[in-house]
Design a protein around this motif. Structure first.
Motif, mmCIF file in Angstrom:
data_model
loop_
_atom_site.group_PDB
_atom_site.id
_atom_site.type_symbol
_atom_site.label_atom_id
_atom_site.label_comp_id
_atom_site.label_asym_id
_atom_site.label_seq_id
_atom_site.Cartn_x
_atom_site.Cartn_y
_atom_site.Cartn_z
ATOM 1 N N GLU A 38 33.730 56.544 -106.045
ATOM 2 C CA GLU A 38 32.949 57.756 -105.822
ATOM 3 C C GLU A 38 32.911 58.575 -107.111
ATOM 4 N N ILE A 39 31.769 59.182 -107.387
ATOM 5 C CA ILE A 39 31.632 60.101 -108.514
ATOM 6 C C ILE A 39 31.250 61.475 -107.968
ATOM 7 N N GLN A 40 31.744 62.512 -108.635
ATOM 8 C CA GLN A 40 31.489 63.885 -108.207
ATOM 9 C C GLN A 40 31.178 64.745 -109.418
ATOM 10 N N ALA A 41 30.415 65.806 -109.193
ATOM 11 C CA ALA A 41 30.119 66.790 -110.223
ATOM 12 C C ALA A 41 29.989 68.149 -109.541
ATOM 13 N N ASN A 42 30.423 69.210 -110.218
ATOM 14 C CA ASN A 42 30.325 70.534 -109.609
ATOM 15 C C ASN A 42 30.197 71.618 -110.656
ATOM 16 N N PHE A 43 29.723 72.775 -110.192
ATOM 17 C CA PHE A 43 29.555 73.970 -111.034
ATOM 18 C C PHE A 43 29.851 75.198 -110.182
ATOM 19 N N SER A 44 30.486 76.191 -110.808
ATOM 20 C CA SER A 44 30.709 77.455 -110.111
ATOM 21 C C SER A 44 30.779 78.590 -111.125
ATOM 22 N N ARG A 45 30.515 79.795 -110.646
ATOM 23 C CA ARG A 45 30.632 81.011 -111.449
ATOM 24 C C ARG A 45 31.651 81.919 -110.775
ATOM 25 N N ARG A 46 32.574 82.492 -111.579
ATOM 26 C CA ARG A 46 33.635 83.316 -111.017
ATOM 27 C C ARG A 46 33.850 84.561 -111.871
ATOM 28 N N ILE A 47 34.654 85.469 -111.340
ATOM 29 C CA ILE A 47 34.899 86.751 -112.002
ATOM 30 C C ILE A 47 36.390 87.025 -112.042
ATOM 31 N N ASN A 48 36.837 87.764 -113.035
ATOM 32 C CA ASN A 48 38.200 88.275 -113.072
ATOM 33 C C ASN A 48 38.132 89.748 -113.439
ATOM 34 N N ARG A 49 38.523 90.592 -112.497
ATOM 35 C CA ARG A 49 38.481 92.038 -112.712
ATOM 36 C C ARG A 49 39.840 92.513 -113.212
ATOM 37 N N PRO A 50 39.888 93.462 -114.140
ATOM 38 C CA PRO A 50 41.184 93.975 -114.603
ATOM 39 C C PRO A 50 41.903 94.700 -113.480
ATOM 40 N N ASN A 51 43.214 94.477 -113.369
ATOM 41 C CA ASN A 51 43.967 95.201 -112.350
ATOM 42 C C ASN A 51 44.413 96.549 -112.904
ATOM 43 N N PHE A 52 44.952 97.361 -112.007
ATOM 44 C CA PHE A 52 45.267 98.733 -112.367
ATOM 45 C C PHE A 52 46.312 98.804 -113.462
ATOM 46 N N PHE A 53 47.302 97.918 -113.406
ATOM 47 C CA PHE A 53 48.342 97.943 -114.421
ATOM 48 C C PHE A 53 47.766 97.652 -115.803
ATOM 49 N N GLN A 54 46.763 96.790 -115.882
ATOM 50 C CA GLN A 54 46.141 96.482 -117.169
ATOM 51 C C GLN A 54 45.273 97.627 -117.672
ATOM 52 N N LEU A 55 44.903 98.548 -116.790
ATOM 53 C CA LEU A 55 43.974 99.615 -117.160
ATOM 54 C C LEU A 55 44.651 100.932 -117.528
ATOM 55 N N SER A 106 27.533 78.113 -106.456
ATOM 56 C CA SER A 106 28.340 76.916 -106.651
ATOM 57 C C SER A 106 27.560 75.713 -106.146
ATOM 58 N N VAL A 107 27.719 74.586 -106.829
ATOM 59 C CA VAL A 107 27.049 73.343 -106.453
ATOM 60 C C VAL A 107 28.057 72.204 -106.590
ATOM 61 N N PHE A 108 28.179 71.379 -105.557
ATOM 62 C CA PHE A 108 29.055 70.211 -105.574
ATOM 63 C C PHE A 108 28.231 68.989 -105.181
ATOM 64 N N LEU A 109 28.334 67.939 -105.999
ATOM 65 C CA LEU A 109 27.582 66.717 -105.765
ATOM 66 C C LEU A 109 28.548 65.532 -105.704
ATOM 67 N N SER A 110 28.252 64.579 -104.853
ATOM 68 C CA SER A 110 29.087 63.375 -104.773
ATOM 69 C C SER A 110 28.201 62.173 -104.460
ATOM 70 N N TYR A 111 28.606 61.025 -104.962
ATOM 71 C CA TYR A 111 27.863 59.785 -104.708
ATOM 72 C C TYR A 111 28.868 58.654 -104.536
ATOM 73 N N LYS A 112 28.801 57.982 -103.384
ATOM 74 C CA LYS A 112 29.710 56.886 -103.098
ATOM 75 C C LYS A 112 29.142 55.577 -103.615
ATOM 76 N N LEU A 113 29.938 54.893 -104.424
ATOM 77 C CA LEU A 113 29.555 53.610 -104.979
ATOM 78 C C LEU A 113 30.200 52.491 -104.164
ATOM 79 N N LYS A 114 29.896 51.291 -104.527
ATOM 80 C CA LYS A 114 30.501 50.152 -103.852
ATOM 81 C C LYS A 114 31.968 50.014 -104.249
ATOM 82 N N ASN A 115 32.690 49.229 -103.478
ATOM 83 C CA ASN A 115 34.088 48.920 -103.765
ATOM 84 C C ASN A 115 34.960 50.171 -103.777
ATOM 85 N N ARG A 116 34.708 51.070 -102.821
ATOM 86 C CA ARG A 116 35.515 52.274 -102.627
ATOM 87 C C ARG A 116 35.603 53.122 -103.894
#
Length: 849
Positions: free
Chosen positions: A560-577, A548-558
């Protein structure tokens, strides 16, 4: 200026060994009217404990000097002051309501703590930076990886549950069944930063302090959840010196009631909190299910089924929480908390069902009615133990905690079916009974370490183990008079163990106005399960990496810009299997798929925020998510030769992929002294690629969702809250993320349908009275115009289904609450024998943070 400051620290020598019995005095500058000069007089004094600790509370905010002396050491002197600065994060302007200003001032008192660190005698001491104090509670706070919404003052949800709270949280959508969506996907539900098996309707609204909306979780959080985010519910706590509490009660127009209260007391090294809530509910739902099947292998090619249902669910649940914090030293705190939930419900429903053939002679094939009565109970117990140790180095911290949650449920449902022939003649009745019980145990063990490597750089790392065990046993019986027999093929008994092990590390730093957070999480998991003591299922997932990566940059006059990336997983639960086919509801038959594999999601987000005017806030976000092997609910038709009918089977499949992207706008505005509002608009488009499953492809839909919450302050301490939301035509949410420990509660197939547009409007009026506005009376109504009906349409080449329901429209609630408390501890202190000389034992003073 009130005496509300609090300082603590430790006296050590040059080798960092504690100095016990060192004398510490606090002197204050006072003007002598006789000599016309300013003099220093003794304000308080004490001696350090054997480990060097000292502690002073009830201090003025300025004008103090601390002097330390000990035999064999040089005298030490330091000026003590508490300087208040405005918040550094984006926030909302303080309220002009006098009663809320009083509440904000009270909340400020708990933040006036100052850790003086390790004070070395016989050496130059480094004075710590001035403490920054937030003087008001913001309704919106934006951090680099989450948004926090303070819902403590939300009058619309008074007397309700967490479902009512979520209706007024920007970015969050709630459907008619109380299912929560975050950007059209099901998020994970956390309580105080840890997963829970509690559903939203089992958490009282009056126990919630704030909600953290984490749309794109970083490596610090559990990677499970697929393309959904996290909703972290923060429960109310209180660590102010003294005692305080709140009592509440209420009724609604359907005869439901609620009552409860919370209490907190803190003295010395102990902080105790307790809360009890009881909520009685009487829900009413009306709806229809209209189905059309086309099956070429039958002589009757087209079959039409229509069901009209009215359901009632009467019952109550009790929520209790007891918490204890013990301050071992100024920097080490041990915590223990327990949650207990008990619920009993009696659901009933009446359904009229007709089935006929069309496009031939239109002959009625079947007609019937079904009346169901039953009971359902659940008991849940949660225990959380934790340790927090703050090092002398500012910001360095070690935490360790264990969270165990165990839930038990049982159900007994009776179905009386009345059958009619094709001519409408009564044939007879049949009775079925379904008995179920199950347990769900959740154990999480976690430790986290934070170390500021420099003034701008911080390292965080942690280990986590999550162990989940589920057991369920369901039996269906036919009842003929006094004879009871099991229905063949309907028994389902399963248990499974699901374990996830993880480690993570993140680094957060900044270069002038540029900030970043980079993290990496490693997870491995496995689960084993047994179905009906015959079928064994085992899956072992190797270690996967989640950056995961999170970036932020504060500009003038209060700004701010932000950007982010992440990778995630979803595993099947037992009821679905599990490949078991559940036919307990003839119009909603379910079956698992043992061939499911995990799905992986890459998420990108960019945002811009600005604070303008009187701290009005604006946030704009763009997001994109791409998922491979997306797990989606899927409907398929099968012919049942035993029953001689077509059945629609709700199962799960791995689609090739899926994507969603959109833009979200959030604005919090103080228009005048008497009117403020927050507006949230989400424009999005999503599509599931099911080319591997069917030739039928549902088109991507461009949809939008809007939520508008208004607060209007009127004379004589009246407040009005108005809220409205609109959902356009949208795809059904995918069945991923969040928690699912049983069959889905609504007929849907995410890749084969949509939801028709709907809108709702709610209103609440609040009147405060008594001294300091301690009493409050609230009148509220939800779904004022009865427009909050849910209508879902599913279809493919072989079937069409329209599923309509309206749940509890125009429900009126009346609630009363009364808060009390004393912010000083004069009722609890034990004065030392040296009080006449201005000395008090530090161990008798108020506790640490």
């Amino acid at each position: 200026m009130p005496a509300i400051g609090h300082i603590y620290g430790k006296v050590v020598d040059s080798a960092d060994k504690p100095v016990g019995q060192a004398t510490i005095v606090l002197v204050q500058n006072k003007y002598d009217s006789i000599s016309k000069k300013t003099k220093q007089i003794l304000f308080k004094g004490a001696t350090t404990e054997a480990n060097g600790d000292f502690d002073f509370s009830d201090l003025p905010l300025f004008g103090l000097t601390m002097k330390i002396s000990a035999i064999g050491y040089k005298p030490y002197e330091e000026k003590i002051s508490f300087q208040m600065k405005p918040p550094t994060t984006t926030s909302v302007a303080p309220s002009s309501d006098p009663s809320k200003q009083t509440q904000n001032f009270s909340s400020m008192m708990g933040a006036l703590d100052k850790d003086l660190g390790n004070i070395k005698l016989a050496a130059d001491a480094n004075q710590l930076q001035t403490v920054t104090v937030t003087t008001t509670t913001s309704s919106l706070k934006m951090d680099i990886d989450k948004k926090t919404f303070n819902v403590d003052k939300n009058i619309m949800s008074s007397g309700g549950t967490a479902i009512d709270v979520m209706k007024n949280v920007p970015s969050v959508q709630i459907d008619i069944d109380g299912n929560v969506k975050l950007r059209n996907a099901t998020p994970q539900i956390y309580i105080d930063g840890r997963p829970t098996t509690l559903s939203l309707d089992q958490i009282p609204a009056d126990a919630i302090q704030s909600v953290e909306v984490i749309t794109n979780p970083s490596a610090k959080y559990d990677a499970s959840g697929g393309n959904a985010g996290i909703l972290n519910i923060i429960l109310k706590k209180n660590k102010k010196t003294g005692y305080n509490g709140n009592l509440m009660t209420g009724v609604d127009s359907r005869g439901g009631y609620n009552f409860g209260g919370n209490f907190a007391v803190r003295q010395g090294k102990v902080n105790l909190t307790a809360a009890v809530m009881v909520n009685d509910r009487k829900n009413l739902t009306k709806g229809t299910t209209d189905q059309l099947y086309h099956y070429d292998t039958l002589n009757i090619k087209d079959v039409h089924t229509f069901q009209n249902t009215e359901s009632k669910n009467n019952g109550a649940f009790m929520f209790g929480r007891l918490g204890l914090d013990y301050f071992v030293t100024n920097r080490t705190t041990l915590s223990l908390a327990a949650i207990r939930v008990h619920g009993e419900f009696k659901p009933t429903s009446e359904s009229d069902i007709t089935t006929d053939s069309i496009l031939n002679d239109g002959t009625l094939h079947y007609a019937g009615s079904r009346i169901s009565n039953g009971s359902r109970t659940f008991n849940a117990t949660g225990v959380q133990a934790g340790m927090v140790h703050n090092f002398a180095k500012d910001g360095e911290q070690l935490t360790a905690d264990g969270n165990f949650f165990s839930g038990k449920n049982s159900g007994d449902q009776m179905y009386l079916n009345s059958n009619y022939d094709a001519n409408g003649n009564f044939i007879g009745t049949s009775t079925q009974q379904q008995i179920s019980d199950g347990t769900n145990q959740f154990l999480t063990i976690q430790t986290d370490y934070t170390n500021p490597l420099s003034k701008k750089t911080k390292l965080e790392a942690g280990l986590r183990a999550q162990i989940n065990k589920v057991e369920n046993d369901n039996q269906t019986y036919n009842i003929y008079g006094s004879e009871i027999s099991k229905v063949p093929g309907t028994e389902i008994a399963y248990h499974n163990d699901n374990n996830v092990y993880a480690a993570y590390a993140t680094i957060t730093s900044s270069i002038k106005d540029f900030g970043y957070e980079a993290g990496l999480r490693a997870e491995s998991s496995n689960y084993t399960g047994v179905l009906n003591d015959t079928g064994n299922f085992t899956h072992n997932y190797p270690i996967s990496l989640f950056p995961s990566v999170f970036l932020s940059y504060k500009l003038k006059n209060r700004q701010e810009i932000q950007a982010n990336f992440s990778r995630r997983i979803n595993r099947p639960n037992f009821f679905q299997l599990i490949p078991y086919t559940d036919r307990s509801d003839s119009l909603h038959i379910t079956r698992g798929n043992p061939d499911l594999v995990p799905e992986f999601t890459n998420s990108f987000e960019a945002s811009y925020s600005k604070t303008y005017g009187k701290n009005n806030s604006f946030l704009a976000s763009l997001y994109y998510k791409h998922t491979t092997n997306l797990i989606t609910s899927f409907q398929q038709l099968e012919y049942n030769s035993v029953l001689d009918r077509i059945e629609s089977i709700n199962t799960y499949e791995n689609a090739n992929s899926a994507y969603s992207y959109g833009a979200e706008l959030t604005s919090v505005d103080y228009v005048t002294k008497w009117w403020d509002f927050n507006l949230n608009v989400n424009l999005y488009k999503s599509k599931i690629n099911t080319e591997n499953l069917t030739t039928f492809q549902q088109d991507a839909l461009l949809s939008w969702f809007a939520k508008w919450n208004n607060n209007i302050k009127l004379p004589h301490n009246f407040t009005i809250q108005l809220s409205a939301n609109y959902q356009s035509k949208t795809n059904l949410p995918v069945n991923t993320g969040g928690q699912q420990f049983g069959p889905p509660q609504s007929a849907q197939s995410a890749s084969q349908g949509y939801i028709l547009p709907y809108w709702t409007a709610d209103i609440a009026i609040k009147k405060t009275f008594f001294k300091n506005q301690a009493g409050a009376l609230t009148l509220s109504m939800n779904d004022i115009f009865r427009t909050g009906a849910s209508e879902q349409v599913s279809f493919s080449e072989n079937f069409y289904q329209d599923y309509y329901r309206l749940n509890n429209p125009q429900l009126v609630r009346v609630n009363f609450s009364y808060r009390f408390g004393k912010m000083d501890v004069s009722l609890f202190k034990r004065q030392s024998k040296n009080q006449g000389q201005g000395l008090q034992d530090a161990s008798q003073m108020g506790g640490t943070r």
